[in-house]
Scaffold this active site. Sequence first.
Site, mmCIF file in Angstrom:
data_model
loop_
_atom_site.group_PDB
_atom_site.id
_atom_site.type_symbol
_atom_site.label_atom_id
_atom_site.label_comp_id
_atom_site.label_asym_id
_atom_site.label_seq_id
_atom_site.Cartn_x
_atom_site.Cartn_y
_atom_site.Cartn_z
ATOM 1 N N ASP A 36 -61.452 80.803 55.025
ATOM 2 C CA ASP A 36 -60.776 81.329 53.967
ATOM 3 C C ASP A 36 -61.984 80.985 52.789
ATOM 4 O O ASP A 36 -62.492 79.789 52.681
ATOM 5 C CB ASP A 36 -59.497 80.850 53.505
ATOM 6 N N ARG A 40 -64.368 84.097 46.819
ATOM 7 C CA ARG A 40 -64.521 83.390 45.732
ATOM 8 C C ARG A 40 -65.973 82.767 45.839
ATOM 9 O O ARG A 40 -66.525 82.307 44.760
ATOM 10 C CB ARG A 40 -63.489 82.070 45.587
ATOM 11 N N TRP A 41 -66.498 82.479 46.916
ATOM 12 C CA TRP A 41 -67.926 81.662 47.007
ATOM 13 C C TRP A 41 -68.827 82.714 46.360
ATOM 14 O O TRP A 41 -69.604 82.474 45.571
ATOM 15 C CB TRP A 41 -68.034 81.529 48.521
ATOM 16 N N HIS A 53 -68.877 87.333 52.635
ATOM 17 C CA HIS A 53 -68.397 87.467 54.053
ATOM 18 C C HIS A 53 -69.810 87.402 54.935
ATOM 19 O O HIS A 53 -69.526 86.757 56.097
ATOM 20 C CB HIS A 53 -67.971 88.919 54.461
ATOM 21 N N SER A 81 -56.758 89.706 59.070
ATOM 22 C CA SER A 81 -55.220 89.744 59.139
ATOM 23 C C SER A 81 -54.772 90.924 59.324
ATOM 24 O O SER A 81 -55.528 91.947 58.553
ATOM 25 C CB SER A 81 -54.441 88.642 58.480
ATOM 26 N N GLU A 83 -52.750 91.847 57.305
ATOM 27 C CA GLU A 83 -52.300 91.992 55.975
ATOM 28 C C GLU A 83 -53.641 92.432 55.276
ATOM 29 O O GLU A 83 -53.706 93.027 54.016
ATOM 30 C CB GLU A 83 -51.879 90.851 55.272
ATOM 31 N N ASN A 84 -54.656 92.052 55.798
ATOM 32 C CA ASN A 84 -56.000 92.352 55.248
ATOM 33 C C ASN A 84 -56.127 93.771 55.035
ATOM 34 O O ASN A 84 -57.338 94.080 54.400
ATOM 35 C CB ASN A 84 -57.068 91.526 56.195
ATOM 36 N N TRP A 85 -55.709 94.610 55.948
ATOM 37 C CA TRP A 85 -55.852 95.883 56.013
ATOM 38 C C TRP A 85 -55.711 96.519 54.573
ATOM 39 O O TRP A 85 -55.841 97.729 54.142
ATOM 40 C CB TRP A 85 -54.853 96.812 57.049
ATOM 41 N N SER A 212 -50.523 81.852 56.140
ATOM 42 C CA SER A 212 -50.932 83.353 56.121
ATOM 43 C C SER A 212 -50.688 84.187 57.315
ATOM 44 O O SER A 212 -51.294 84.993 57.924
ATOM 45 C CB SER A 212 -52.412 83.683 55.601
ATOM 46 N N GLU A 223 -51.680 69.515 64.106
ATOM 47 C CA GLU A 223 -52.026 68.784 63.009
ATOM 48 C C GLU A 223 -52.758 69.818 61.980
ATOM 49 O O GLU A 223 -53.793 70.532 62.418
ATOM 50 C CB GLU A 223 -52.810 67.841 63.402
HETATM 51 C C1 IPE Z 1 -56.241 84.593 55.551
HETATM 52 O O1 IPE Z 1 -56.789 84.750 54.494
HETATM 53 C C2 IPE Z 1 -56.822 85.742 56.691
HETATM 54 C C3 IPE Z 1 -58.165 85.311 57.251
HETATM 55 C C4 IPE Z 1 -58.831 84.222 56.866
HETATM 56 C C5 IPE Z 1 -58.849 86.408 58.064
HETATM 57 P P1 IPE Z 1 -56.420 85.675 53.119
HETATM 58 O O2 IPE Z 1 -57.314 85.246 52.073
HETATM 59 O O3 IPE Z 1 -56.195 86.881 53.431
HETATM 60 O O4 IPE Z 1 -55.236 84.990 52.792
HETATM 61 P P2 IPE Z 1 -53.930 84.937 51.812
HETATM 62 O O5 IPE Z 1 -53.806 86.337 51.485
HETATM 63 O O6 IPE Z 1 -54.618 84.444 50.536
HETATM 64 O O7 IPE Z 1 -52.849 84.340 52.093
HETATM 65 C C1 IPE Z 2 -61.734 85.077 54.091
HETATM 66 O O1 IPE Z 2 -62.348 84.936 52.817
HETATM 67 C C2 IPE Z 2 -62.224 86.048 54.829
HETATM 68 C C3 IPE Z 2 -61.263 87.088 55.026
HETATM 69 C C4 IPE Z 2 -59.993 87.043 54.694
HETATM 70 C C5 IPE Z 2 -61.730 88.398 55.858
HETATM 71 P P1 IPE Z 2 -61.623 85.851 51.720
HETATM 72 O O2 IPE Z 2 -62.213 87.139 51.788
HETATM 73 O O3 IPE Z 2 -59.901 85.588 51.675
HETATM 74 O O4 IPE Z 2 -61.968 84.972 50.420
HETATM 75 P P2 IPE Z 2 -61.193 84.616 49.058
HETATM 76 O O5 IPE Z 2 -59.838 83.720 49.693
HETATM 77 O O6 IPE Z 2 -60.829 85.780 48.147
HETATM 78 O O7 IPE Z 2 -61.987 83.666 48.110
HETATM 79 MG MG MG Z 3 -58.694 84.447 51.022
#
Ligand code: IPE
Ligand code: IPE
Ligand code: MG
Length: 262
Positions: A36, A40-41, A53, A81, A83-85, A212, A223
Amino acid sequence: MQDFFNSELASEENNMSLKDKLIADKMPQHIAIIMDGNGRWAKGKGKFRIFGHQNGVSTVKTITEACAEIGVKYLTLYAFSTENWSRPAIEVRALMELLVDTMRKELPTLMKNGIRLSFIGNQSDLPEKCQKQIQVTMEETKDNSRMNLVLALSYSAKWDLVQAVKNISLDTLAGKIDAADINDKLIDKYLSTHWMPHPELLIRTSGEKRISNFLLWEIAYSELYFTEKLWPDFTKEDLYDAIYDFQNRERRFGKTSEQLSS
Ligand code: IPE
Ligand code: IPE
Ligand code: MG
């Protein structure tokens, strides 16, 4: 003189990688990571999320290599995930393209390093191009036995539990199993992770302290390790740090400390 030796020793100690302090016999067989913080990076650098990414892919390579070197047998990475859709279509499309591209480009490295690539998740939701590349990569790497790299793609633990419950019900109705025989071992067999041990260690980067919807069943006794580091900044040394921390924990599985030491 004494001081000289002490400071020499101290600096040698500082230069020593945590890798040298890891105990081979206590190495986790299976590490799962919620990668994750890519967005933000990138934002911190004034760039688009996809730049994060892209840089996250380099970390995947570094961490896979580190795990193979220290003898971890299974590495499961949460890449996308269910949810990422619901992210903006442009980000989803870029992620899918990055995925197909990376699988294609990294195939020779996977072969060279004896790494078998597998997937968990609802593959039928993925773009066709992505499904095809998954099939090709799985087939090509299927005989590699040094380490299993598992990508959780369009995955969520609830999705997996739902498909397991459906299949258990169907097999019960068909008389293949008896409802009285349903127990945790049987549920394990119906999950998409049935062929691997449960992870002993779960790492999440980026400072968020939540699961998540990742491997809910399988992490019942894992752990948990949380780090503030954003995924593109996560290094081999950070991984050793997490494993070192893991190796110094007492895993009691419900017993008392005294029972474990006797
Ligand atoms: C969790 O990260 C899913 C992956 C790392 C692929 P998210 O960034 O989608 O999680 P939430 O929504 O902040 O919980
Ligand atoms: C995790 O990084 C990668 C995926 C969920 C695909 P994020 O895209 O969730 O990055 P943040 O959490 O918005 O910084
Ligand atoms: Mg994230």
